[in-house]
Scaffold this active site. Structure first.
Site, PDB file in Angstrom:
ATOM      1  N   HIS A   1       0.832  -1.202   0.000  1.00 47.41           N
ATOM      2  CA  HIS A   1       0.000   0.000   0.000  1.00 47.41           C
ATOM      3  C   HIS A   1       0.869   1.256   0.000  1.00 47.41           C
ATOM      4  CE1 HIS A   1       0.525  -0.866   4.414  1.00 47.41           C
ATOM      5  NE2 HIS A   1       0.901   0.395   4.367  1.00 47.41           N
TER       6      HIS A   1
HETATM    7  C1  T46 Z   1       2.639   0.529   7.008  1.00 45.38           C
HETATM    8  C2  T46 Z   1       3.497  -0.675   7.253  1.00 45.38           C
HETATM    9  C3  T46 Z   1       4.931  -0.351   7.372  1.00 45.38           C
HETATM   10  C4  T46 Z   1      -4.493  -0.758  13.454  1.00 45.38           C
HETATM   11  O1  T46 Z   1      -5.636  -0.992  13.918  1.00 45.38           O
HETATM   12  N1  T46 Z   1      -3.794   0.316  13.906  1.00 45.38           N
HETATM   13  C5  T46 Z   1      -2.548   0.606  13.457  1.00 45.38           C
HETATM   14  O2  T46 Z   1      -1.942   1.607  13.888  1.00 45.38           O
HETATM   15  C6  T46 Z   1      -1.970  -0.244  12.457  1.00 45.38           C
HETATM   16  C7  T46 Z   1      -0.593   0.053  11.926  1.00 45.38           C
HETATM   17  C8  T46 Z   1      -2.679  -1.322  12.027  1.00 45.38           C
HETATM   18  N2  T46 Z   1      -3.913  -1.568  12.523  1.00 45.38           N
HETATM   19  C9  T46 Z   1      -4.648  -2.752  12.048  1.00 45.38           C
HETATM   20  C10 T46 Z   1      -5.089  -2.717  10.596  1.00 45.38           C
HETATM   21  C11 T46 Z   1      -5.081  -4.201  10.204  1.00 45.38           C
HETATM   22  O3  T46 Z   1      -6.302  -4.792  10.551  1.00 45.38           O
HETATM   23  O4  T46 Z   1      -3.774  -3.879  12.174  1.00 45.38           O
HETATM   24  C12 T46 Z   1      -3.984  -4.800  11.104  1.00 45.38           C
HETATM   25  C13 T46 Z   1      -2.683  -5.071  10.352  1.00 45.38           C
HETATM   26  O5  T46 Z   1      -2.302  -3.869   9.644  1.00 45.38           O
HETATM   27  P1  T46 Z   1      -1.773  -3.899   8.121  1.00 45.38           P
HETATM   28  O6  T46 Z   1      -2.380  -5.032   7.406  1.00 45.38           O
HETATM   29  O7  T46 Z   1      -1.995  -2.537   7.552  1.00 45.38           O
HETATM   30  O8  T46 Z   1      -0.225  -4.174   8.343  1.00 45.38           O
HETATM   31  P2  T46 Z   1       0.960  -3.989   7.285  1.00 45.38           P
HETATM   32  O9  T46 Z   1       2.130  -4.682   7.842  1.00 45.38           O
HETATM   33  O10 T46 Z   1       0.538  -4.357   5.923  1.00 45.38           O
HETATM   34  O11 T46 Z   1       1.250  -2.418   7.282  1.00 45.38           O
HETATM   35  C14 T46 Z   1       1.684  -1.739   8.451  1.00 45.38           C
HETATM   36  C15 T46 Z   1       0.956  -0.392   8.595  1.00 45.38           C
HETATM   37  O12 T46 Z   1      -0.450  -0.631   8.635  1.00 45.38           O
HETATM   38  C16 T46 Z   1       1.246   0.541   7.463  1.00 45.38           C
HETATM   39  O13 T46 Z   1       0.833   1.856   7.757  1.00 45.38           O
HETATM   40  O14 T46 Z   1       3.033   1.420   6.292  1.00 45.38           O
HETATM   41  O15 T46 Z   1       3.074  -1.470   8.359  1.00 45.38           O
END
Ligand code: T46
Length: 135
Positions: A52
């Protein structure tokens, strides 16, 4: 603060006979104020995550333990960055499509973010990303 071309900043390491200590100073180490800190750990071997970009969030990534790689694509330039030291901080701009991969088993990836969590701030569709940032 000027961001190096590679966007990797080296933080100062303070060490003595007891061990090492690295500091991320909110005013001088990274080029934005952070409102949120989160960390990614216990990542399953072979998993690739991220996929993303953002509309407004800027982020600073540092592997405080272990290592991982980050693929970056801002349309003009694609690069892979190895984060293998607690001193290396990678700055991500909102228009950096990013994917994190090759996590070592002991990897703890710490992220400082400029904004509070907002699901609406994510661009998770690559075609949409090109539409928004493609010029
Ligand atoms: C990024 C990379 C480096 C939350 O509820 N609060 C938060 O602050 C974050 C970061 C995530 N979440 C929830 C959203 C999803 O349901 O945690 C779950 C996993 O997040 P995500 O699938 O977005 O994780 P990554 O590893 O793909 O991305 C994360 C960050 O979301 C993003 O901003 O840039 O790490």
């Amino acid at each position: 603060m000027k961001i190096p071309e590679s966007r990797v900043i080296e933080v100062k390491e303070l060490g003595d006979e007891r061990g090492l200590l690295a500091v991320i100073d909110g005013e001088t180490s990274i080029p934005f104020e952070f409102k949120r800190v989160f960390y990614i750990y216990n990542t399953i071997s072979g998993v690739r995550r991220g996929y993303h970009a953002h509309y407004k969030t800027r982020q600073a990534l540092v592997c405080v333990s272990g290592s991982c790689k980050v693929f970056l694509d801002n349309i003009r330039r694609k690069e892979d960055v190895l984060l293998d030291s607690p001193r290396k901080i990678l700055i991500l701009e909102p228009n950096d499509w990013h994917e994190m991969y090759d996590f070592s088993p002991n990897c703890v990836l710490l992220v400082l973010a400029s904004h509070l969590y907002d699901a609406e701030d994510y661009i998770r569709d690559y075609e949409k990303f090109k539409e928004v940032y493609g010029g």
